[in-house]
Design an enzyme around this catalytic site. Structure first.
Site, PDB file in Angstrom:
ATOM      1  N   ASP A  92      -1.254   1.739  -4.234  1.00 50.22           N
ATOM      2  CA  ASP A  92      -2.099   0.635  -4.707  1.00 50.22           C
ATOM      3  C   ASP A  92      -3.534   1.090  -4.930  1.00 50.22           C
ATOM      4  OD1 ASP A  92      -2.723   0.851  -1.963  1.00 50.22           O
ATOM      5  OD2 ASP A  92      -3.303  -1.260  -1.857  1.00 50.22           O
ATOM      6  N   ASP A  98      -3.031   6.571  -3.177  1.00 53.57           N
ATOM      7  CA  ASP A  98      -1.776   5.983  -2.720  1.00 53.57           C
ATOM      8  C   ASP A  98      -1.326   4.956  -3.746  1.00 53.57           C
ATOM      9  OD1 ASP A  98      -3.705   4.052  -2.176  1.00 53.57           O
ATOM     10  OD2 ASP A  98      -2.798   3.436  -0.293  1.00 53.57           O
ATOM     11  N   SER A 111       0.829  -1.202   0.000  1.00 55.22           N
ATOM     12  CA  SER A 111       0.000   0.000   0.000  1.00 55.22           C
ATOM     13  C   SER A 111       0.867   1.257   0.000  1.00 55.22           C
ATOM     14  CB  SER A 111      -0.962  -0.037   1.184  1.00 55.22           C
ATOM     15  OG  SER A 111      -1.907   1.002   1.100  1.00 55.22           O
ATOM     16  N   ASP A 136      -5.997   2.205  -3.146  1.00 59.95           N
ATOM     17  CA  ASP A 136      -7.164   1.916  -2.309  1.00 59.95           C
ATOM     18  C   ASP A 136      -7.510   3.092  -1.394  1.00 59.95           C
ATOM     19  OD1 ASP A 136      -5.085   1.621  -0.485  1.00 59.95           O
ATOM     20  OD2 ASP A 136      -5.797  -0.288   0.324  1.00 59.95           O
TER      21      ASP A 136
END
Length: 558
Positions: free
Chosen positions: A292, A290, A143, A294
């Site tokens: 990734d 961010d 992440s 999410d």
């Protein structure tokens, strides 16, 4: 130390990665006991967030042995022949870890599929939910963590992250795995190339019409760009201008010190780009994901500069927007015990159900099931329909009358909803800052802030929480502590979790807990003020109250 050396030699003998073998051999040859203890003195714990840690050799690092053991433990908990989808981001090692996972799962009699290219986490989560024969999903990502980290998230058949006791069962199965060089491995698996499940679901969200906004977007060197642009195009929204230096995936995140849109300075390039578009224009909205994709952050023009909305501020605005575009008393909105209490008031105004959960989207996504905590996730025997969930750490799941399309936080869906919200406000001659003031006048100003303490030694977090439990302060920020909750004992019907909560006189609250993803002690502060005066003055009073809370809490945690 001889025991650690023996463990290291055993690790060397089974490690398939020449890079981590070379790293570990150099440590052994140098007799670096500190480095050896850091890698073999403990191990990464497999919990409800899966695995996350620094890349390197040993059980306390992310590496191919750790990943193969995790995959073997997961396989032991899945039905033989089940279909498993595996996604990965653009971080160092992610593709290799995804392939290793597929090899182990295939060797265990499962049917793995791996996305051909890096994908956003919500794409993986949506795929698991959308296909009835998929029994689990794995997302290789860390992440928003630093470049040296990677991680491993597990999704169950409903497309949401695992919760207890399943995490403990998988962890126990991982512990029972033997040498990874003795695992049966598949030599091939299905390669998946289609992100259409996600794009179709999110681009069709019924949340209002597009406007003529000028939007700047940064994927922060992550994997969100292509999918976000496709979603915006399919939904009929103008394409955002992408920050050039941060447009392409780069695992080193060269233009940011920390690839988290919440961190100070992380949006500097996006804001500079948004302030000097071609033709001397300035953007109306800045959106950041961010790495990734999410999580979602939003900034708006303010006083000649920019104002980055907090996670709670954007959460309140998106909640109202969703509830204005949906109907039915079975609707549910959910948030966590560390997020603003504003959402409860918004839910009451709209006559919909509200649930408060433990921290983390895995719990928010369970809020539509049996009643939990202090919420109203079901009543009169009717199932609740989750239309919006959020957590203060800029995580949102945005839905419409069909419910939420992704059973996890979704930064791209939130970006689309934020664009629709800003377009609607502009048509009414308003801005998002005006809407924040409107909410404060109606519900009271819910001002929130954080205190984060990063540590090198995790035992410092345990000892700090121990002191708060043993001798809770009687006052914080000049306010009497009216109620102290040890969250590890379970409160308000919620499962036990590590942390403490203080209810303070004058409608204020403090929650202290360890971060689930970083070596931090996190403190969440909230004060609520009625707006019976000039709103700027009320905001100034609230800011002073938060400063006082932060100062007293810092002293209590020393």
């Amino acid at each position: 130390m001889s025991d650690l050396r023996a463990q290291a030699e055993d690790w060397l003998a089974q490690d398939p990665d020449p890079d981590t073998r070379a790293e570990l051999r150099a440590i052994l040859d140098a007799g670096d006991e500190r480095a050896l203890a850091a890698r073999f003195g403990s191990r990464l714990e497999f919990g409800t967030a899966g695995l996350r840690g620094e890349l390197g050799a040993g059980p306390n690092r992310m590496n191919r042995v750790t990943v193969m053991r995790a995959a073997a433990g997961l396989a032991a908990r899945l039905p033989r022949g089940g279909r498993v989808i595996i996604g990965f981001d653009a971080r160092h090692g992610s593709r290799r870890f995804a392939d290793d996972t597929a090899a182990v799962l295939g060797g265990a009699g499962l049917r793995p599929e791996v996305f051909a290219e890096p994908v956003p986490t919500p794409v993986l989560a949506r795929f698991v939910r959308a296909h009835a024969d998929v029994v689990a999903g794995v997302m290789v990502t860390a992440s928003h963590n630093p470049p040296r980290d990677n991680g491993y998230k597990v999704y169950w058949a409903d497309g949401s992250q695992i919760v207890p006791p399943l995490d403990a069962e998988i962890s126990a199965a991982i512990d029972a795995v033997g040498r990874v060089d003795e695992l049966p491995l598949a030599g091939s698996w299905t390669v998946h190339r289609d992100t259409g499940d996600y794009v179709d679901a999110v681009s069709s969200l019924r949340l209002g019409d597009p406007g003529d906004l000028s939007i700047v977007y940064t994927p922060m060197h992550g994997v969100g760009r292509d999918v976000l642009l496709e979603v915006f195009e399919r939904a009929g929204f103008p394409a955002p201008a992408v920050v050039p230096e941060q447009a392409d995936p780069d695992p080193d995140f060269p233009t940011v010190a920390f690839p988290n849109p919440e961190e100070p300075g992380a949006l500097d390039r996006a804001l500079a780009f948004a302030g000097a578009l071609p033709g001397g224009r300035r953007a109306d909205l800045v959106i950041a994901n961010d790495p990734d994709a999410d999580r979602c952050a939003v900034a708006v023009p303010a006083d000649g500069g920019w104002r980055v909305l907090t996670g709670d501020e954007l959460g309140g605005l998106l909640a109202e927007h969703v509830l204005r575009h949906t109907s039915g008393d079975d609707r549910l909105v959910a948030t966590t015990i560390v997020s603003s209490s504003l959402l409860r008031s918004i839910a009451a105004k709209h006559g919909v159900r509200f649930a408060e959960t433990l921290t983390g989207f895995k719990w928010i996504m369970k809020a539509g099931g049996p009643p939990m905590g202090s919420g109203e996730s079901s009543r009169h025997g009717r199932p609740a329909r989750l239309v919006f969930g959020y957590e203060e750490a800029i995580g949102y799941s945005v839905g419409d009358d069909r419910g939420v399309p992704v059973n996890d936080k979704d930064g791209i869906g939130a970006a689309l909803a934020a664009a629709a919200l800003a377009a609607a406000a502009r048509r009414d001659g308003r801005t998002l800052l005006d809407l924040l003031d409107d909410q404060a006048r109606e519900h009271g100003l819910h001002a929130t802030s954080q205190l984060s303490i990063r540590v090198q030694d995790l035992s410092l977090i345990t000892s700090a929480l121990g002191r708060l439990r043993a001798e809770p302060p009687a006052r914080l920020g000049g306010r009497a502590v009216e109620r102290f909750d040890d969250l590890s004992q379970g409160v308000d019907g919620l499962p036990p979790t590590d942390g403490v909560r203080f209810r303070l006189a004058g409608n204020a609250r403090v929650v202290v807990r360890p971060s689930g993803t970083e070596p931090k002690l996190k403190c969440y502060l909230e004060v609520v003020h009625p707006v019976d005066d000039d709103i700027a003055k009320v905001r100034a009073r609230a800011a002073a109250d938060l400063d006082a809370l932060r100062a007293d809490l810092s002293a209590a945690l020393r």
